[in-house]
Design a protein around this motif. Sequence first.
Motif, PDB file in Angstrom:
ATOM      1  N   TYR A 161      22.196  -7.000   4.895  1.00  0.00           N
ATOM      2  CA  TYR A 161      22.407  -6.767   6.324  1.00  0.00           C
ATOM      3  C   TYR A 161      23.898  -6.623   6.637  1.00  0.00           C
ATOM      4  O   TYR A 161      24.293  -5.750   7.410  1.00  0.00           O
ATOM      5  N   LYS A 176      26.262  -0.899  11.208  1.00  0.00           N
ATOM      6  CA  LYS A 176      25.614  -1.410  12.411  1.00  0.00           C
ATOM      7  C   LYS A 176      26.471  -1.103  13.628  1.00  0.00           C
ATOM      8  O   LYS A 176      27.688  -0.958  13.521  1.00  0.00           O
ATOM      9  N   PRO A 177      25.831  -1.055  14.801  1.00  0.00           N
ATOM     10  CA  PRO A 177      26.628  -0.903  16.025  1.00  0.00           C
ATOM     11  C   PRO A 177      27.419  -2.189  16.291  1.00  0.00           C
ATOM     12  O   PRO A 177      27.083  -3.260  15.769  1.00  0.00           O
ATOM     13  N   ALA A 184      25.542  -5.408  17.329  1.00  0.00           N
ATOM     14  CA  ALA A 184      24.560  -6.009  16.417  1.00  0.00           C
ATOM     15  C   ALA A 184      24.902  -7.477  16.204  1.00  0.00           C
ATOM     16  O   ALA A 184      26.070  -7.838  16.040  1.00  0.00           O
ATOM     17  N   PRO A 185      23.886  -8.346  16.196  1.00  0.00           N
ATOM     18  CA  PRO A 185      24.160  -9.778  15.997  1.00  0.00           C
ATOM     19  C   PRO A 185      24.624 -10.061  14.566  1.00  0.00           C
ATOM     20  O   PRO A 185      24.280  -9.317  13.643  1.00  0.00           O
TER      21      PRO A 185
END
Length: 181
Positions: free
Chosen positions: A71, A76-77, A80-81
């Motif tokens: 991950y 990712k934007p 994103a967490p």
Amino acid sequence: IRVRLFLGQIPGRLPHILVSAGINPGRLMVIIKPSLEDERKDSLALLASVSISLGTGFLSAWLSPDMRMAYEMMHKPAIAPPGWVFGPVWAFLYILMGIAAYRIFRAGHDRAEVRDALFYYGSQLIFNFMWPVLFFRFGFAGVALLDLLVLAVLVLITTLKFSGIDSTACWLMVRYMLWVI
């Protein structure tokens, strides 16, 4: 629930209240009270329901090693967490799902609509289990996307089915539904 029957004198002003209501206080009174055995069975059913849900998540994570690393390496934007959020959030969601399923089961597993709702619950749990295995372990992004779409539909159906049986169970599922969708 067992029904216990109590005979005898009714204390306090209750006899006067019963007589004024047209009830003979000298008659047999029925008081419904769950026995200790029933409470234990109920607690075990809740524990089993939450354990099945949590166990599904833990087994899926165990079969998908290095999820967090994969991950973190993804594009990712900015919103994103972080990766560390997923473990606690999913544990919380699995607990809520287990409680919701328990409440539905407790509503009467002999009723057709309860069995139907629990069928959809079990189906979505299977698709939930499969997603990280497909995506992280095997790298089947396309199949995982298809799994995610089916999962979202099943979660929506499950939540709607739960709403017709127990509104609290429905609201417990809404958090999960929003996270998946």
